[in-house]
Write an enzyme that holds these catalytic residues in place. Structure first.
Site, PDB file in Angstrom:
ATOM      1  N   LYS A 149      -0.215  -0.159  -3.880  1.00 12.93           N
ATOM      2  CA  LYS A 149      -1.115  -0.136  -2.167  1.00 12.93           C
ATOM      3  C   LYS A 149      -1.778  -1.566  -1.942  1.00 12.93           C
ATOM      4  O   LYS A 149      -2.138  -1.892  -2.424  1.00 12.93           O
ATOM      5  CB  LYS A 149      -2.942   0.893  -2.574  1.00 12.93           C
ATOM      6  CG  LYS A 149      -3.675   0.331  -1.830  1.00 12.93           C
ATOM      7  CD  LYS A 149      -5.250   0.744  -2.405  1.00 12.93           C
ATOM      8  CE  LYS A 149      -5.571   0.857  -1.010  1.00 12.93           C
ATOM      9  NZ  LYS A 149      -7.469   1.009  -1.728  1.00 12.93           N
ATOM     10  N   ASN A 208     -14.054   5.847  -4.647  1.00 15.71           N
ATOM     11  CA  ASN A 208     -14.056   4.554  -5.753  1.00 15.71           C
ATOM     12  C   ASN A 208     -15.736   4.501  -5.695  1.00 15.71           C
ATOM     13  O   ASN A 208     -16.189   4.957  -6.760  1.00 15.71           O
ATOM     14  CB  ASN A 208     -14.281   3.198  -5.767  1.00 15.71           C
ATOM     15  CG  ASN A 208     -13.367   2.707  -6.772  1.00 15.71           C
ATOM     16  OD1 ASN A 208     -12.282   1.785  -7.108  1.00 15.71           O
ATOM     17  ND2 ASN A 208     -14.623   2.503  -8.118  1.00 15.71           N
ATOM     18  N   THR A 209     -16.214   4.343  -4.688  1.00 11.89           N
ATOM     19  CA  THR A 209     -17.514   3.371  -5.193  1.00 11.89           C
ATOM     20  C   THR A 209     -18.731   4.565  -4.796  1.00 11.89           C
ATOM     21  O   THR A 209     -19.511   5.174  -6.031  1.00 11.89           O
ATOM     22  CB  THR A 209     -17.805   2.876  -4.031  1.00 11.89           C
ATOM     23  OG1 THR A 209     -17.284   1.661  -3.958  1.00 11.89           O
ATOM     24  CG2 THR A 209     -19.856   2.342  -3.877  1.00 11.89           C
TER      25      THR A 209
END
Length: 265
Positions: A99, A208-209
């Site tokens: 990525k 994610n977060t």
């Protein structure tokens, strides 16, 4: 629908949720969230890995061999640095997937479009399967696809912001026009937003977060997994068209129903 899978670069995944690995309260919480999400593909920053074999990291409780790894070049500020990190990850035996992340603005962490395109073209030429992170720029995503990206990863909002989809028009245009899978990355704050972009036809999402900072990350990971599945199912089912301009219609037919007394007089 049982055979509907996320596919790119010759790989195939049953889960369309890609799980991040940063910001979790502990390695154990991270491992539990990944397990609850059902994610097969997890992303991790090459910079955060102890490639000398030292396991003192947030990944210590995660069985990396049970997942497909998507190393990312987070922290790179140029194409050259991004390429170096990708090479380092591959040399360490992580994956030929990468990525690409090239920071253009240190405050918002928005990507540098020119450097992202340069890094993508270089890594494709070196045989990597490249998934570049970009802004919601339609022209850039199309250029990345032309450069050989296996999928493009436009952000819904700046990384870590959990602001949700800030520009629905551009995201929908990218999904509609890109010839490669579109994985919405960065900024999603709630499962409902993941379902929304999946309904539009996104191939997957990376979260994610929103999971890491939830009160209960494991439960939130499970909620995102359900939302991604529901959104994909809705997309395949074909959502009903928007209401016609200028009015709404009854959900039940009215032809042949008695006319109320006094109507039309």
């Amino acid at each position: 629908m049982t055979e509907d899978r996320l596919q790119f670069g010759g790989r195939s995944f049953a889960s369309r949720l890609i799980h991040g690995t940063g910001k979790f309260p502990s390695p154990e919480v991270l491992a539990a969230a990944i397990a609850a999400s059902g994610a097969e593909l997890i992303t991790l920053a090459v910079r955060r890995l102890h490639l000398d074999g030292d396991r003192r990291s947030e990944l210590a409780a995660v069985d990396l061999s049970a997942h497909t790894l998507l190393p990312n070049t987070a922290g790179a500020s140029s194409a050259e640095e991004s390429v170096r990190l990708a090479r380092l990850g591959r040399a360490a035996g992580l994956s030929d997937l990468v990525k690409v992340e090239v920071v253009g603005d240190p405050e918002t962490l928005l990507p540098d479009p020119q450097e992202t395109l340069r890094a993508t073209a270089q890594l494709v030429a070196e045989g990597f399967t490249v998934l570049p992170y970009s802004s919601d720029d339609v022209a850039l995503c199309l250029a990345l696809a032309r450069a050989g990206a296996a999928a493009v990863m436009p952000g819904a909002a700046p990384i870590g912001s959990t602001l949700g989809v800030l520009n629905p028009h551009n995201l929908r245009a990218i999904i509609a026009r890109c010839p490669v899978p579109v994985i919405v990355d960065a900024g999603l704050g709630a499962p409902s937003e993941a379902a929304r972009v999946m309904e539009w036809g996104a191939a997957g999402v990376l979260v994610n977060t929103a999971i890491a900072h939830a009160r209960d990350p494991e439960a939130m990971a499970r909620a995102f997994a359900a939302a991604v599945s529901a959104g994909r199912a809705a997309h395949l089912a074909g959502p009903a068209a928007d209401a016609p301009a200028g009015g709404y219609g009854a959900s039940s037919p009215t032809v042949g129903m008695p006319t109320p007394a006094g109507a039309g007089s």
